[in-house]
Design a protein around this motif. Structure first.
Motif, PDB file in Angstrom:
ATOM      1  N   THR A 119     -77.325   3.961  10.289  1.00 60.82           N
ATOM      2  CA  THR A 119     -78.063   3.796   9.031  1.00 60.82           C
ATOM      3  C   THR A 119     -78.829   5.072   8.711  1.00 60.82           C
ATOM      4  N   THR A 120     -79.438   5.669   9.715  1.00 64.19           N
ATOM      5  CA  THR A 120     -80.187   6.914   9.517  1.00 64.19           C
ATOM      6  C   THR A 120     -79.259   8.004   8.991  1.00 64.19           C
ATOM      7  N   GLN A 164     -76.423   7.675   7.463  1.00 65.90           N
ATOM      8  CA  GLN A 164     -75.973   7.310   6.109  1.00 65.90           C
ATOM      9  C   GLN A 164     -77.024   7.685   5.076  1.00 65.90           C
ATOM     10  N   PHE A 165     -78.282   7.319   5.340  1.00 64.75           N
ATOM     11  CA  PHE A 165     -79.369   7.621   4.409  1.00 64.75           C
ATOM     12  C   PHE A 165     -79.476   9.115   4.173  1.00 64.75           C
ATOM     13  N   LYS A 166     -79.427   9.876   5.262  1.00 64.27           N
ATOM     14  CA  LYS A 166     -79.633  11.327   5.135  1.00 64.27           C
ATOM     15  C   LYS A 166     -78.476  11.971   4.369  1.00 64.27           C
ATOM     16  N   GLU A 220     -76.334  10.562   2.239  1.00 61.35           N
ATOM     17  CA  GLU A 220     -76.309  10.138   0.830  1.00 61.35           C
ATOM     18  C   GLU A 220     -77.414  10.821   0.027  1.00 61.35           C
ATOM     19  N   ALA A 221     -78.579  10.974   0.645  1.00 60.90           N
ATOM     20  CA  ALA A 221     -79.676  11.653  -0.052  1.00 60.90           C
ATOM     21  C   ALA A 221     -79.308  13.129  -0.274  1.00 60.90           C
ATOM     22  N   GLU A 260     -76.927  13.410  -3.127  1.00 58.10           N
ATOM     23  CA  GLU A 260     -77.632  13.210  -4.402  1.00 58.10           C
ATOM     24  C   GLU A 260     -78.311  14.488  -4.842  1.00 58.10           C
ATOM     25  N   ILE A 261     -78.997  15.136  -3.886  1.00 54.26           N
ATOM     26  CA  ILE A 261     -79.725  16.362  -4.206  1.00 54.26           C
ATOM     27  C   ILE A 261     -78.742  17.418  -4.715  1.00 54.26           C
ATOM     28  N   GLU A 280     -77.459  16.488  -8.186  1.00 58.72           N
ATOM     29  CA  GLU A 280     -78.494  16.656  -9.216  1.00 58.72           C
ATOM     30  C   GLU A 280     -78.837  18.131  -9.434  1.00 58.72           C
ATOM     31  N   LYS A 286     -80.782  20.058  -7.656  1.00 62.03           N
ATOM     32  CA  LYS A 286     -82.214  20.360  -7.515  1.00 62.03           C
ATOM     33  C   LYS A 286     -82.366  21.473  -6.466  1.00 62.03           C
ATOM     34  N   GLU A 330     -84.920  21.474  -3.667  1.00 65.00           N
ATOM     35  CA  GLU A 330     -84.785  20.494  -2.568  1.00 65.00           C
ATOM     36  C   GLU A 330     -83.657  20.861  -1.610  1.00 65.00           C
ATOM     37  N   GLU A 380     -84.481  21.051   2.150  1.00 63.10           N
ATOM     38  CA  GLU A 380     -84.632  19.698   2.714  1.00 63.10           C
ATOM     39  C   GLU A 380     -83.254  19.080   2.945  1.00 63.10           C
ATOM     40  N   MET A 409     -81.513  17.781   6.485  1.00 63.29           N
ATOM     41  CA  MET A 409     -80.987  16.429   6.705  1.00 63.29           C
ATOM     42  C   MET A 409     -79.572  16.507   7.272  1.00 63.29           C
TER      43      MET A 409
END
Lengths: 243, 65
Positions: free
Chosen positions: B14-15, B17-19, B21-22, B25-26, B29, B31, B34, B37, B41
Motif C-alpha cells: 500500500t505504501t 502504491q501511494f508513493k 501514484e502520487a 500525479e505530480i 500535473e 508541478k 514538487e 519530492e 518517493m
C-alpha cells in the motif's frame, strides 16, 4: 477553511505517504503513531476526519473508534485502513466506522469517501417519494441479483441499514440496491434511496440472522433530511448495523 | 502462515502504491516545484523493492542449505 484530517498508523512510511497526499489536497494534516496519541489529539483540537490503521501497539484502531464515537457519534468521521483480517467489515461498520478500506486499496476511493463524508451532496434520485400511510418497514430490492427482501426499523444506522435475508438469498458485495423505508414515527412519509452492499452474512452467526449491510449512497429528492431526522430520533451509533 | 504473510505484505504494498501514484500525479500535473519530492518517493519505493529482494535472496540461500 480547510478540513482537518488525522492519519493514524504505527508504520511511519505509510502514515507519511497518506499525509503527503492529503496535504497536496489542501487538508490540514495531523499524524499520530498510536491510538492513544491519536485520541489525545482528537480531545485537544477539532478534527474532521480520522484515517486509522486497526492493528497498532499502544492503543489499536478499534479502541480509538469506540472512544471517538462515545464522545461524538458524528465527528470526526472515522475511516479504517486495515490489513488482512484485522476486523470484519460488519463489525467495523456496526461499531461506527464510516468507511473501511482493506490494504492495498484504491487511493482515489479513499479520497472520495473522505469527501463524501465531509460534503454529502449525493446526486438525488429523479423520482419523488409518495406520501402513504403505512406501518414501519424497510424493503430492499437488489438490482443485480433481482430479488426483494424486507427488514425492521431497529436495523437503521447513521449511514446504512441491515436487511435480514433468507439463507438461500444473498446479494454480492458492492451490488447496488434500492430501498424504501416507511415510518409511523413521522406520519405519512416514506424514504426512498439507493445503496451499495458493503458486506454479506450468508448464514446465522452468534445468533444473528443471515443478511447484509447496505450503505446509503443517494436519496429521492428531500428524503435525506427525513432520514437524518429518523436516525437522530433513533439515536443510532453504528454506521451500518450488524443486525 | 499465509494469513501472516498476507497481513505483513499489505502495508508495504500500500505504501509503495501511494508513493508511485502520487509521483505519477505530480509528473502529469507538471508541478516542477514538487519534482524533488517526487524523486524521493520513487527512490523510497526502489529501496523497499531492493530490501525485499535481499530478504528473498537470503531466504532462498537458507532454504537451499
Amino acid at each position: 477553511m480547510s478540513a482537518t484530517i488525522l492519519i493514524v498508523d504505527d508504520e511511519g512510511d505509510l502514515r507519511d505517504a497518506i499525509a503527503f497526499d492529503f496535504k497536496r489536497r489542501n487538508f490540514n494534516v495531523l499524524t499520530a503513531g498510536s491510538g492513544r496519541e491519536a485520541f489525545q489529539i482528537v480531545e485537544s483540537q477539532p478534527v474532521d476526519v480520522v484515517v486509522s490503521d486497526v492493528r497498532m501497539a499502544d492503543g489499536d484502531g478499534v479502541e480509538l473508534l469506540e472512544k471517538i464515537k462515545a464522545r461524538n457519534v458524528h465527528r470526526p468521521m472515522v475511516i479504517f485502513v486495515t490489513g488482512f483480517a484485522d476486523i470484519s467489515l460488519e463489525v467495523a461498520f456496526d461499531k461506527g466506522a464510516d468507511a473501511v478500506f482493506i490494504k492495498p486499496f484504491d487511493r482515489k476511493a479513499l479520497f472520495e469517501a473522505v469527501n463524501r463524508g465531509l460534503h454529502p451532496q449525493e446526486k438525488p434520485l429523479a423520482r419523488a417519494s409518495t406520501r402513504v400511510n403505512a406501518p414501519l418497514a424497510i424493503t430492499v430490492k437488489f438490482l443485480e441479483s433481482g430479488f426483494t427482501a424486507e427488514s425492521r426499523t431497529n436495523n437503521l444506522g447513521r449511514g446504512g441499514l441491515f436487511v435480514e435475508l433468507a439463507e438461500k438469498q444473498h446479494p454480492e458485495t458492492l451490488e447496488k440496491a434500492e430501498f424504501c423505508i416507511t415510518s409511523n414515527l413521522t406520519p405519512e412519509w416514506i424514504i426512498m434511496g439507493e445503496g451499495v452492499v458493503r458486506w454479506v452474512r450468508k448464514s446465522a452467526v452468534e445468533g444473528m440472522p443471515p443478511g447484509c449491510g447496505i450503505e446509503f449512497m443517494s436519496f429521492a429528492q428531500d428524503d435525506r433530511q427525513r432520514m437524518m431526522e429518523l436516525v437522530n430520533h433513533l439515536k443510532t451509533k453504528p454506521f451500518i448495523p450488524r443486525s | 502462515m499465509e494469513r501472516t504473510f498476507l497481513h505483513d505484505i499489505s502495508t508495504p504494498l500500500t505504501t509503495a502504491q501511494f508513493k508511485l501514484e502520487a509521483a505519477l500525479e505530480i509528473l502529469r500535473e507538471g508541478k516542477v516545484e514538487e519534482i524533488p519530492e517526487c524523486a524521493k518517493m520513487i527512490e523510497a519505493v526502489l529501496m523497499q523493492v531492493k530490501r525485499a529482494g535481499a530478504m528473498i535472496a537470503q531466504r532462498r540461500e537458507e532454504l537451499m542449505k
